[in-house]
Design a protein around this motif. Sequence first.
Motif, PDB file in Angstrom:
ATOM      1  N   LEU A  33       0.843  -1.197   0.000  1.00  0.00           N
ATOM      2  CA  LEU A  33       0.000   0.000   0.000  1.00  0.00           C
ATOM      3  C   LEU A  33       0.876   1.244   0.000  1.00  0.00           C
ATOM      4  CD1 LEU A  33      -2.677  -1.160   2.584  1.00  0.00           C
ATOM      5  CD2 LEU A  33      -2.737  -1.355   0.116  1.00  0.00           C
ATOM      6  N   ARG A  34       1.646   1.418  -1.053  1.00  0.00           N
ATOM      7  CA  ARG A  34       2.558   2.559  -1.129  1.00  0.00           C
ATOM      8  C   ARG A  34       1.992   3.700  -1.976  1.00  0.00           C
ATOM      9  NH1 ARG A  34       4.038  -1.072   1.647  1.00  0.00           N
ATOM     10  NH2 ARG A  34       6.142  -1.741   2.084  1.00  0.00           N
ATOM     11  N   THR A  35       1.155   3.351  -2.959  1.00  0.00           N
ATOM     12  CA  THR A  35       0.603   4.363  -3.858  1.00  0.00           C
ATOM     13  C   THR A  35      -0.917   4.278  -3.839  1.00  0.00           C
ATOM     14  OG1 THR A  35       0.566   2.898  -5.781  1.00  0.00           O
ATOM     15  CG2 THR A  35       2.610   4.137  -5.386  1.00  0.00           C
ATOM     16  N   LYS A  36      -1.545   5.294  -4.416  1.00  0.00           N
ATOM     17  CA  LYS A  36      -3.007   5.286  -4.492  1.00  0.00           C
ATOM     18  C   LYS A  36      -3.508   4.107  -5.318  1.00  0.00           C
ATOM     19  CE  LYS A  36      -4.076  10.148  -3.819  1.00  0.00           C
ATOM     20  NZ  LYS A  36      -4.729  11.324  -4.387  1.00  0.00           N
ATOM     21  N   GLU A  37      -2.794   3.787  -6.386  1.00  0.00           N
ATOM     22  CA  GLU A  37      -3.196   2.663  -7.235  1.00  0.00           C
ATOM     23  C   GLU A  37      -3.139   1.340  -6.458  1.00  0.00           C
ATOM     24  OE1 GLU A  37      -1.836   0.369 -11.318  1.00  0.00           O
ATOM     25  OE2 GLU A  37      -0.938   2.291 -10.806  1.00  0.00           O
ATOM     26  N   GLU A  38      -2.067   1.143  -5.686  1.00  0.00           N
ATOM     27  CA  GLU A  38      -1.950  -0.078  -4.880  1.00  0.00           C
ATOM     28  C   GLU A  38      -3.045  -0.138  -3.822  1.00  0.00           C
ATOM     29  OE1 GLU A  38       2.862  -0.844  -5.128  1.00  0.00           O
ATOM     30  OE2 GLU A  38       2.058   0.351  -3.489  1.00  0.00           O
ATOM     31  N   CYS A  39      -3.382   0.994  -3.225  1.00  0.00           N
ATOM     32  CA  CYS A  39      -4.473   1.037  -2.241  1.00  0.00           C
ATOM     33  C   CYS A  39      -5.806   0.693  -2.895  1.00  0.00           C
ATOM     34  CB  CYS A  39      -4.552   2.411  -1.582  1.00  0.00           C
ATOM     35  SG  CYS A  39      -3.174   2.773  -0.491  1.00  0.00           S
ATOM     36  N   ARG A  40      -6.046   1.210  -4.094  1.00  0.00           N
ATOM     37  CA  ARG A  40      -7.296   0.930  -4.813  1.00  0.00           C
ATOM     38  C   ARG A  40      -7.396  -0.555  -5.141  1.00  0.00           C
ATOM     39  NH1 ARG A  40     -11.762   1.405  -4.331  1.00  0.00           N
ATOM     40  NH2 ARG A  40     -11.180   3.429  -3.581  1.00  0.00           N
TER      41      ARG A  40
END
Length: 187
Positions: A153-160
């Motif tokens: 969960l480092r970037t917004k894309e990974e969180c999404r």
Amino acid sequence: MANGVERESELVMIFSDEELREMSGVGRGLDYIEVTCGCTSHRYGDAVGRLRVFQNGDLEITCECTPGCQEEKLTPAAFEKHSGRETARKWKNNVWVIVNGEKVPLFKTVLLKYYNQASKNANGSNRSHNGRLCHRDEFVRCSRCNKERRFRLRTKEECRIHHDALADVNWKCSDLPYDKYAAPYIT
């Protein structure tokens, strides 16, 4: 005034009617959704409560285990402990909601879509040494092989990607996107 009406309808629609249709005890507030929830203890049985999921991701449970219980505004972890659950600290698995007449763990529902543990850490412990916000890795269990898979969960894309997998009840390992850094370790 028209902006106030738009804002109100925006707040009420945290989840669609389709997502909540089969859940028991659904209620809508101005900035939250409320559903009937519970936690089962092998020693004491079911403790029932009302789970509120706020638009900002906060979760709050009002306990209704007995008519005189005064416990309000409990976190899911505190509700799990209050219910007498022997294996506490796994509240995403142990706290359930009723969907189609069956007890379904929270992690298998859409209710955790907006949950954000980082907002709970008011002391700044969610910041790295360089002062930037960082996330801890999270895990999602495969519905086919029952293994837990790590999500960075480092970037917004990974969180999404993580939130989409968490909301999908039938998520499988094959749905995990290809990671060029992890490729040499996949067997």
